[in-house]
Design an enzyme around this catalytic site. Structure first.
Site, PDB file in Angstrom:
ATOM      1  N   ARG A  28      55.346 -11.294  39.825  1.00  0.00           N
ATOM      2  CA  ARG A  28      55.826 -12.060  38.684  1.00  0.00           C
ATOM      3  C   ARG A  28      56.295 -13.663  38.713  1.00  0.00           C
ATOM      4  O   ARG A  28      57.341 -13.656  39.540  1.00  0.00           O
ATOM      5  CB  ARG A  28      56.452 -11.095  37.583  1.00  0.00           C
ATOM      6  CG  ARG A  28      56.753 -11.679  36.263  1.00  0.00           C
ATOM      7  CD  ARG A  28      57.412 -11.153  35.414  1.00  0.00           C
ATOM      8  NE  ARG A  28      56.965  -9.875  34.749  1.00  0.00           N
ATOM      9  CZ  ARG A  28      57.393  -8.935  34.108  1.00  0.00           C
ATOM     10  NH1 ARG A  28      58.619  -8.770  33.415  1.00  0.00           N
ATOM     11  NH2 ARG A  28      56.542  -7.859  33.598  1.00  0.00           N
ATOM     12  N   GLU A  49      48.339  -5.451  39.673  1.00  0.00           N
ATOM     13  CA  GLU A  49      47.676  -4.624  38.439  1.00  0.00           C
ATOM     14  C   GLU A  49      46.928  -3.454  39.001  1.00  0.00           C
ATOM     15  O   GLU A  49      47.006  -2.313  38.209  1.00  0.00           O
ATOM     16  CB  GLU A  49      46.973  -5.598  37.686  1.00  0.00           C
ATOM     17  CG  GLU A  49      47.709  -6.575  36.710  1.00  0.00           C
ATOM     18  CD  GLU A  49      48.762  -5.901  35.778  1.00  0.00           C
ATOM     19  OE1 GLU A  49      48.277  -4.792  35.160  1.00  0.00           O
ATOM     20  OE2 GLU A  49      49.447  -6.536  35.036  1.00  0.00           O
ATOM     21  N   LEU A  92      50.266   6.335  47.657  1.00  0.00           N
ATOM     22  CA  LEU A  92      50.201   5.685  46.323  1.00  0.00           C
ATOM     23  C   LEU A  92      49.317   6.538  45.447  1.00  0.00           C
ATOM     24  O   LEU A  92      49.579   6.328  44.177  1.00  0.00           O
ATOM     25  CB  LEU A  92      49.505   4.268  46.597  1.00  0.00           C
ATOM     26  CG  LEU A  92      50.208   3.532  45.517  1.00  0.00           C
ATOM     27  CD1 LEU A  92      51.674   3.432  45.269  1.00  0.00           C
ATOM     28  CD2 LEU A  92      49.429   1.858  45.585  1.00  0.00           C
ATOM     29  N   GLY A  93      48.327   7.188  45.845  1.00  0.00           N
ATOM     30  CA  GLY A  93      47.575   8.053  44.801  1.00  0.00           C
ATOM     31  C   GLY A  93      46.337   7.151  44.365  1.00  0.00           C
ATOM     32  O   GLY A  93      46.212   5.917  44.773  1.00  0.00           O
ATOM     33  N   TYR A 132      41.403  -3.412  30.711  1.00  0.00           N
ATOM     34  CA  TYR A 132      42.625  -3.667  30.732  1.00  0.00           C
ATOM     35  C   TYR A 132      43.079  -4.516  32.056  1.00  0.00           C
ATOM     36  O   TYR A 132      43.592  -5.773  31.765  1.00  0.00           O
ATOM     37  CB  TYR A 132      43.577  -2.440  31.016  1.00  0.00           C
ATOM     38  CG  TYR A 132      45.005  -2.743  31.431  1.00  0.00           C
ATOM     39  CD1 TYR A 132      46.030  -3.532  30.603  1.00  0.00           C
ATOM     40  CD2 TYR A 132      45.278  -2.550  32.825  1.00  0.00           C
ATOM     41  CE1 TYR A 132      47.108  -3.879  31.158  1.00  0.00           C
ATOM     42  CE2 TYR A 132      46.555  -2.938  33.089  1.00  0.00           C
ATOM     43  CZ  TYR A 132      47.500  -3.709  32.509  1.00  0.00           C
ATOM     44  OH  TYR A 132      48.784  -4.201  32.721  1.00  0.00           O
ATOM     45  N   ASP A 150      48.043  -1.730  27.854  1.00  0.00           N
ATOM     46  CA  ASP A 150      48.406  -0.493  28.610  1.00  0.00           C
ATOM     47  C   ASP A 150      49.284   0.491  27.733  1.00  0.00           C
ATOM     48  O   ASP A 150      49.658   0.463  26.609  1.00  0.00           O
ATOM     49  CB  ASP A 150      49.181  -1.177  30.054  1.00  0.00           C
ATOM     50  CG  ASP A 150      50.636  -1.354  29.647  1.00  0.00           C
ATOM     51  OD1 ASP A 150      51.202  -1.716  28.557  1.00  0.00           O
ATOM     52  OD2 ASP A 150      51.446  -1.701  30.686  1.00  0.00           O
ATOM     53  N   CYS A 202      61.389   0.519  24.244  1.00  0.00           N
ATOM     54  CA  CYS A 202      60.535   1.282  23.451  1.00  0.00           C
ATOM     55  C   CYS A 202      60.081   2.340  24.543  1.00  0.00           C
ATOM     56  O   CYS A 202      59.037   2.476  24.484  1.00  0.00           O
ATOM     57  CB  CYS A 202      59.498   0.586  22.751  1.00  0.00           C
ATOM     58  SG  CYS A 202      58.639   1.528  21.502  1.00  0.00           S
ATOM     59  N   CYS A 212      66.069  -3.443  20.148  1.00  0.00           N
ATOM     60  CA  CYS A 212      64.445  -3.852  20.175  1.00  0.00           C
ATOM     61  C   CYS A 212      64.515  -5.221  19.254  1.00  0.00           C
ATOM     62  O   CYS A 212      64.805  -5.273  18.150  1.00  0.00           O
ATOM     63  CB  CYS A 212      63.581  -2.764  19.546  1.00  0.00           C
ATOM     64  SG  CYS A 212      62.294  -3.236  19.454  1.00  0.00           S
TER      65      CYS A 212
END
Length: 372
Positions: A28, A49, A92-93, A132, A150, A202, A212
């Site tokens: 990021r 992602e 990682l699947g 997405y 997401d 959340c 929030c």
């Protein structure tokens, strides 16, 4: 759909909160970094992602670092050996992601000169990129005003507007609402802020509503039924499939492995021989699938939860005298076993038969982490 907070008010408050409370993640570009002139790398955004689909941030971090150390640019990944990519992804699947990751890198390198398309439509034309992922890359990497939805964002929006329509039918109205709220400026930060809000405030259980930034306009908070949202259809019980796995070892410690077919579940991954179970049918618990004759010992069973079914494998072990590789398999030295492209279910089977095969413990019980 009832609403109590304007799109403009929501986006302003969310961005102000994100500036103060954003998570620092290796892929990021944080607000302070952006102010210093750092821009998002589309390759990093795309890689993260894809890895984050159905997988936690903590699980993804080491894999993200590993992939960048091995293949720092998309062109490097495109040129990599597929088997090496599968090995790096092992554990990682959802292994179709790894196969599509490699295919996508090849297309970007071959057809786009190593540069990712900067629009949702262009991104969706690439292998393995759906609605997405395309929206997330477009917003975060290219500053496009895309509605990113997401699981975390679904939870925030469903509670904010107290959406009674169950998922997945509710996604159309959720996406429209997110589209209204997404600002023309800083759409990527808004998307990441919504994800962070869902991940840290959340949350599914015991959300920290007092902290929030949108609580004054949240209908579910006002009604006190936050944990009832998002509405979901009644879950069907996972079917149970059974099969057998055969862990053959030699006196020198080598373990017999083979490669699965490229298509289907766990396609292209490494496995120990076993019966032909699938998501739709049992493989049976039979000794007919033994790779070699020998004195096969019953080691008990292991269980593993996939997305749509649970698998229980009866594990058998034998030490055999075979020395040569067959057409379908090979003998892997124990020292390099962990480096193979073994999915978690196969590691469990080997660990049941050979408890000291891996340096870290592999639980033989039902996998409640990332399903594969």
């Amino acid at each position: 759909m009832q609403q109590t907070i304007s799109a403009r008010d929501a986006s302003q408050k969310l961005l102000a909160w994100y500036d103060r409370h954003h998570r620092d993640l290796p892929w990021r570009v944080s607000p302070p970094m952006a102010k210093a002139g750092v821009t998002a790398d589309p390759y990093h955004v795309w890689l993260s992602e894809v890895m984050l689909q159905q997988t936690t941030v903590q699980a993804v971090k080491p894999y993200f670092h590993k992939f960048l150390s091995l293949w720092p640019r998309v062109s490097n990944l495109a040129a990599a050996d597929t088997e090496e990519v599968m090995k790096a992804w092992a554990g990682l699947g959802y292994y179709a992601r790894a196969r599509n990751l490699k295919k996508c890198a090849e297309v970007v390198a071959r057809e786009h000169g190593g540069i990712f398309p900067d629009s949702e439509d262009g991104l969706k034309a690439l292998p393995g990129i759906g609605d997405y992922t395309a929206a997330a890359i477009a917003a975060i990497a290219f500053n496009r005003r895309s509605a990113v939805l997401d699981g975390n964002v679904e939870r925030v929006i469903s509670r904010l507007d107290r959406i009674e329509t169950p998922l997945p039918a509710a996604r159309t109205q959720m996406r429209a609402r997110v589209g209204e709220m997404t600002p023309a400026g800083r759409p990527g930060d808004f998307a990441q802020g919504m994800m962070d809000l869902g991940a840290t405030i959340c949350t599914p259980k015991r959300p920290a509503c007092a902290l929030c930034p949108l609580n004054h306009g949240c209908l579910a908070f006002r009604a006190g039924d936050q944990e009832d949202f998002p509405k979901k259809p009644v879950k069907k019980a996972r079917p149970l499939r059974v099969g057998a796995a055969f862990v053959a070892s030699r006196a020198d410690g080598a373990v017999y492995l083979r490669k699965r077919a490229e298509d289907g579940l766990l396609g292209g991954m490494t496995e120990v021989p076993g019966t032909a179970w699938t998501a739709r049918k049992d493989g049976g618990i039979t000794l007919d699938a033994r790779p070699f004759e020998g004195d096969w010992e019953d080691c008990g069973t292991i269980s593993h939860v996939f997305t749509h079914f649970e698998l229980r494998l009866s594990v058998y072990r034998a030490e055999v005298c075979a020395r040569n590789d067959s057409a379908n398999g090979w003998w892997e030295p124990l020292a390099s076993l962990e480096a193979q492209a073994l999915p978690t279910v196969m590691k469990k089977a080997i660990a049941r038969a050979l408890p000291h095969a891996f340096s870290s413990a592999i639980s033989p019980s039902v996998n409640e982490g990332t399903p594969e």
